[in-house]
Design a protein around this motif. Structure first.
Motif, PDB file in Angstrom:
ATOM      1  N   PRO B  37     -48.869  71.205  21.598  1.00 21.98           N
ATOM      2  CA  PRO B  37     -47.692  70.028  21.536  1.00 21.98           C
ATOM      3  C   PRO B  37     -47.465  69.521  22.791  1.00 21.98           C
ATOM      4  N   THR B  38     -47.408  70.377  23.803  1.00 20.44           N
ATOM      5  CA  THR B  38     -46.814  69.715  25.197  1.00 20.44           C
ATOM      6  C   THR B  38     -47.824  68.827  25.843  1.00 20.44           C
ATOM      7  N   ASP B  39     -49.073  69.316  25.510  1.00 20.80           N
ATOM      8  CA  ASP B  39     -50.319  68.541  26.073  1.00 20.80           C
ATOM      9  C   ASP B  39     -50.587  67.281  25.373  1.00 20.80           C
ATOM     10  N   TRP B  40     -50.511  67.318  24.163  1.00 18.60           N
ATOM     11  CA  TRP B  40     -51.158  66.233  23.527  1.00 18.60           C
ATOM     12  C   TRP B  40     -50.053  65.151  23.487  1.00 18.60           C
ATOM     13  N   HIS B  41     -50.871  63.733  23.764  1.00 18.48           N
ATOM     14  CA  HIS B  41     -50.093  62.481  23.806  1.00 18.48           C
ATOM     15  C   HIS B  41     -50.981  61.337  23.149  1.00 18.48           C
ATOM     16  N   PHE B  42     -50.520  60.593  22.137  1.00 20.15           N
ATOM     17  CA  PHE B  42     -50.908  59.518  21.388  1.00 20.15           C
ATOM     18  C   PHE B  42     -51.524  58.757  22.406  1.00 20.15           C
ATOM     19  N   LYS B  43     -52.604  58.144  22.509  1.00 22.36           N
ATOM     20  CA  LYS B  43     -52.902  57.146  23.527  1.00 22.36           C
ATOM     21  C   LYS B  43     -53.642  55.860  22.953  1.00 22.36           C
ATOM     22  N   THR B  44     -53.372  54.739  23.423  1.00 21.86           N
ATOM     23  CA  THR B  44     -54.003  53.524  23.282  1.00 21.86           C
ATOM     24  C   THR B  44     -54.553  52.950  24.451  1.00 21.86           C
ATOM     25  N   SER B  45     -55.737  52.289  24.194  1.00 22.91           N
ATOM     26  CA  SER B  45     -56.592  52.023  25.494  1.00 22.91           C
ATOM     27  C   SER B  45     -57.343  50.697  25.190  1.00 22.91           C
ATOM     28  N   GLY B  46     -58.243  50.363  26.259  1.00 23.22           N
ATOM     29  CA  GLY B  46     -59.167  49.335  26.184  1.00 23.22           C
ATOM     30  C   GLY B  46     -58.475  47.922  26.049  1.00 23.22           C
ATOM     31  N   VAL B  48     -55.900  45.878  25.459  1.00 27.35           N
ATOM     32  CA  VAL B  48     -54.413  45.867  24.966  1.00 27.35           C
ATOM     33  C   VAL B  48     -53.675  45.406  25.813  1.00 27.35           C
ATOM     34  N   ARG B  49     -52.572  44.739  25.484  1.00 29.06           N
ATOM     35  CA  ARG B  49     -51.560  44.150  26.711  1.00 29.06           C
ATOM     36  C   ARG B  49     -50.635  45.320  26.885  1.00 29.06           C
ATOM     37  N   LYS B  50     -50.516  46.280  25.990  1.00 30.31           N
ATOM     38  CA  LYS B  50     -49.578  47.428  26.448  1.00 30.31           C
ATOM     39  C   LYS B  50     -49.989  48.922  25.951  1.00 30.31           C
ATOM     40  N   PRO B  51     -50.651  49.464  26.773  1.00 24.60           N
ATOM     41  CA  PRO B  51     -51.329  50.775  26.565  1.00 24.60           C
ATOM     42  C   PRO B  51     -50.124  51.793  26.240  1.00 24.60           C
ATOM     43  N   LEU B  52     -50.357  52.502  25.189  1.00 22.98           N
ATOM     44  CA  LEU B  52     -49.271  53.443  24.903  1.00 22.98           C
ATOM     45  C   LEU B  52     -49.686  54.831  24.962  1.00 22.98           C
ATOM     46  N   SER B  53     -48.587  55.753  25.280  1.00 26.67           N
ATOM     47  CA  SER B  53     -48.950  57.068  25.663  1.00 26.67           C
ATOM     48  C   SER B  53     -47.672  57.942  25.143  1.00 26.67           C
ATOM     49  N   LEU B  54     -47.750  58.220  23.943  1.00 24.77           N
ATOM     50  CA  LEU B  54     -46.603  58.985  23.216  1.00 24.77           C
ATOM     51  C   LEU B  54     -46.912  60.433  23.095  1.00 24.77           C
ATOM     52  N   PRO B  55     -45.778  61.257  23.503  1.00 27.13           N
ATOM     53  CA  PRO B  55     -45.913  62.595  23.125  1.00 27.13           C
ATOM     54  C   PRO B  55     -45.473  62.821  21.858  1.00 27.13           C
ATOM     55  N   TYR B  56     -45.973  63.978  20.975  1.00 28.08           N
ATOM     56  CA  TYR B  56     -45.752  64.176  19.567  1.00 28.08           C
ATOM     57  C   TYR B  56     -44.677  64.011  19.068  1.00 28.08           C
ATOM     58  N   ASP B  57     -43.371  64.399  19.997  1.00 26.17           N
ATOM     59  CA  ASP B  57     -42.151  64.040  19.257  1.00 26.17           C
ATOM     60  C   ASP B  57     -41.862  62.602  19.141  1.00 26.17           C
ATOM     61  N   GLU B  58     -42.354  61.790  19.895  1.00 20.61           N
ATOM     62  CA  GLU B  58     -42.085  60.333  20.029  1.00 20.61           C
ATOM     63  C   GLU B  58     -43.060  59.713  18.549  1.00 20.61           C
ATOM     64  N   PHE B  59     -44.305  60.256  18.684  1.00 16.33           N
ATOM     65  CA  PHE B  59     -45.127  59.807  17.755  1.00 16.33           C
ATOM     66  C   PHE B  59     -44.498  59.853  16.368  1.00 16.33           C
ATOM     67  N   VAL B  60     -44.069  61.104  16.196  1.00 15.92           N
ATOM     68  CA  VAL B  60     -43.780  61.310  14.617  1.00 15.92           C
ATOM     69  C   VAL B  60     -42.247  60.574  14.291  1.00 15.92           C
ATOM     70  N   GLN B 159     -57.067  61.526  19.697  1.00 16.57           N
ATOM     71  CA  GLN B 159     -56.258  61.726  21.183  1.00 16.57           C
ATOM     72  C   GLN B 159     -56.048  59.914  21.426  1.00 16.57           C
ATOM     73  N   GLU B 160     -56.967  59.427  21.157  1.00 20.92           N
ATOM     74  CA  GLU B 160     -56.827  58.131  21.450  1.00 20.92           C
ATOM     75  C   GLU B 160     -57.378  57.057  20.782  1.00 20.92           C
ATOM     76  N   VAL B 161     -56.830  55.825  20.571  1.00 25.34           N
ATOM     77  CA  VAL B 161     -57.490  54.811  19.916  1.00 25.34           C
ATOM     78  C   VAL B 161     -57.679  53.504  21.051  1.00 25.34           C
ATOM     79  N   ARG B 162     -58.970  53.335  21.002  1.00 27.24           N
ATOM     80  CA  ARG B 162     -59.435  52.278  21.866  1.00 27.24           C
ATOM     81  C   ARG B 162     -59.726  51.109  21.318  1.00 27.24           C
ATOM     82  N   PHE B 163     -59.151  49.910  21.803  1.00 28.69           N
ATOM     83  CA  PHE B 163     -59.386  48.575  21.149  1.00 28.69           C
ATOM     84  C   PHE B 163     -60.566  47.852  21.822  1.00 28.69           C
TER      85      PHE B 163
END
Ligand code: FES
Lengths: 121, 229
Positions: B37-46, B48-60, B159-163
């Protein structure tokens, strides 16, 4: 070499295998499962053709010769390698058969042929 | 792109498919990557105007929905009416704001597993199935749910969604190309592939996979010294 002068590997004595017994061998990295049904010995690669599981310890019915993969329950006729049921009720016909090995029985010994259809062991 | 899949234009089960006959959710890929849980981040990339990086607690904590979808495995079985809870891709789109011209998402999981899907298609980033957090083998912490697609598009361990603006071959397409087969046409709804073609394709696929597994096994035996290198 066997008596016919063809390269082969001696696996075991035919009489060592009991009726319905399965025995696994590894020859140069090839897994071979021997099984005796009605006194006849068959040799297959014990690798489920669905997802590669080792089925040598899968549920086996020595009367019908059917072996079941423990992972998603594909069933094969061990004598022919033909898949009877695929995973989760899918048609068995999407799955390739189990690989059968060519063996020879000589002087009460089971010999695995070095030259198989798909290459040399 | 035409809308795909159930329920608007297609029967509920692809032609020739059977319902899963086991009680338990069938799992083809058993082993999760052991994310923590501590390692995982949900990320967006590619693009996008605002790349995201959210830890599990924030994602849920993101706005999420619960919805029933059917699951269809390319192996020929379906499992109907799973209840998924997760974040709709549109929520992510609003947050990350893709640039003009973005046409696809490239969803990346573990071990280079990925799926490319057209933007605008219904997609959920699910963290619960039938009310329970996903088990590790089921894609924990987050897996994609892509209704109307076969299961192989529903990437586990996201792990990551690239646009992206141009189509990119994904995991299975790259494999097929490696095997000298044409990649899966992104415009082709696989539900329309006729049964005989599908069967022949699957046989080929299984045969290729087994060859790979045999090679891997030999490699392992060589490395461990069981057979000479
Ligand atoms: S690996 Fe044997 S049935 Fe799936």
């Amino acid at each position: 070499m066997n008596e016919a002068g063809r390269p082969s590997f001696s696996l075991c004595r035919t009489s060592e295998l009991q009726e319905g017994e399965r025995r696994k061998f590894v020859v140069n990295g090839n897994e071979v499962l021997l099984v005796k049904i009605d006194g006849e010995i068959f040799a297959v690669e014990p690798m489920c053709t669905h997802d590669g599981t080792d089925i040598s310890r899968g549920k086996f019915d020595p009367v019908s010769g059917i072996i079941e993969c423990q992972k998603h329950f594909a069933r094969f006729d061990i004598r022919t390698g033909i898949p009877l049921v695929g995973p989760f009720g899918a048609d068995g016909d999407t799955q390739p058969p189990l690989r059968l090995y060519k063996i020879r029985i000589e002087n009460d010994h089971v010999h695995l042929e070095a030259n198989q259809e798909w290459g040399v062991i | 792109m035409a809308k795909r899949g159930y329920p608007d234009h297609q029967p509920r089960i692809p032609p020739g498919w059977r319902l899963a006959t086991v009680e338990k959710w069938p799992i083809n890929t058993m082993h999760g990557p052991g994310l923590r849980p501590t390692d995982w981040h949900f990320k967006t990339s590619g693009q996008v105007r605002k790349p995201l990086s959210l830890p599990y607690d924030e994602f849920v904590q993101l706005p999420h929905i619960t919805k029933k979808f059917d699951h269809h495995c390319i192996d020929g079985w379906s499992y109907l009416g799973n209840e998924w809870t997760g974040v709709d891709m549109n929520t992510i789109i609003e947050m990350t704001r893709p640039n003009e011209g973005v046409k696809y998402v490239h969803v990346e999981g573990e071990n280079e597993y990925s799926a490319t899907l057209p933007l605008g298609q219904e997609l959920m980033l699910a963290f619960k199935r039938n009310g329970e957090a996903l088990p590790r083998a089921g894609g924990w912490p987050v897996r994609l749910v892509a209704p109307g697609e076969f299961g192989y598009k529903s990437v586990k361990w996201v792990q990551e969604v690239r646009f992206i603006t141009e189509w990119e071959e994904d995991f299975w397409n790259k494999k097929l190309i490696g095997w000298g087969e044409p990649p899966i046409d992104p415009a082709l709804n696989p539900w329309n592939v006729n049964n005989e073609e599908r069967k022949a394709g699957l046989r080929k696929l299984f045969t290729h996979l087994l060859e790979e597994k045999r090679r891997e096994k030999l490699e392992r035996m060589r490395k461990s010294g069981e057979i000479p290198a």
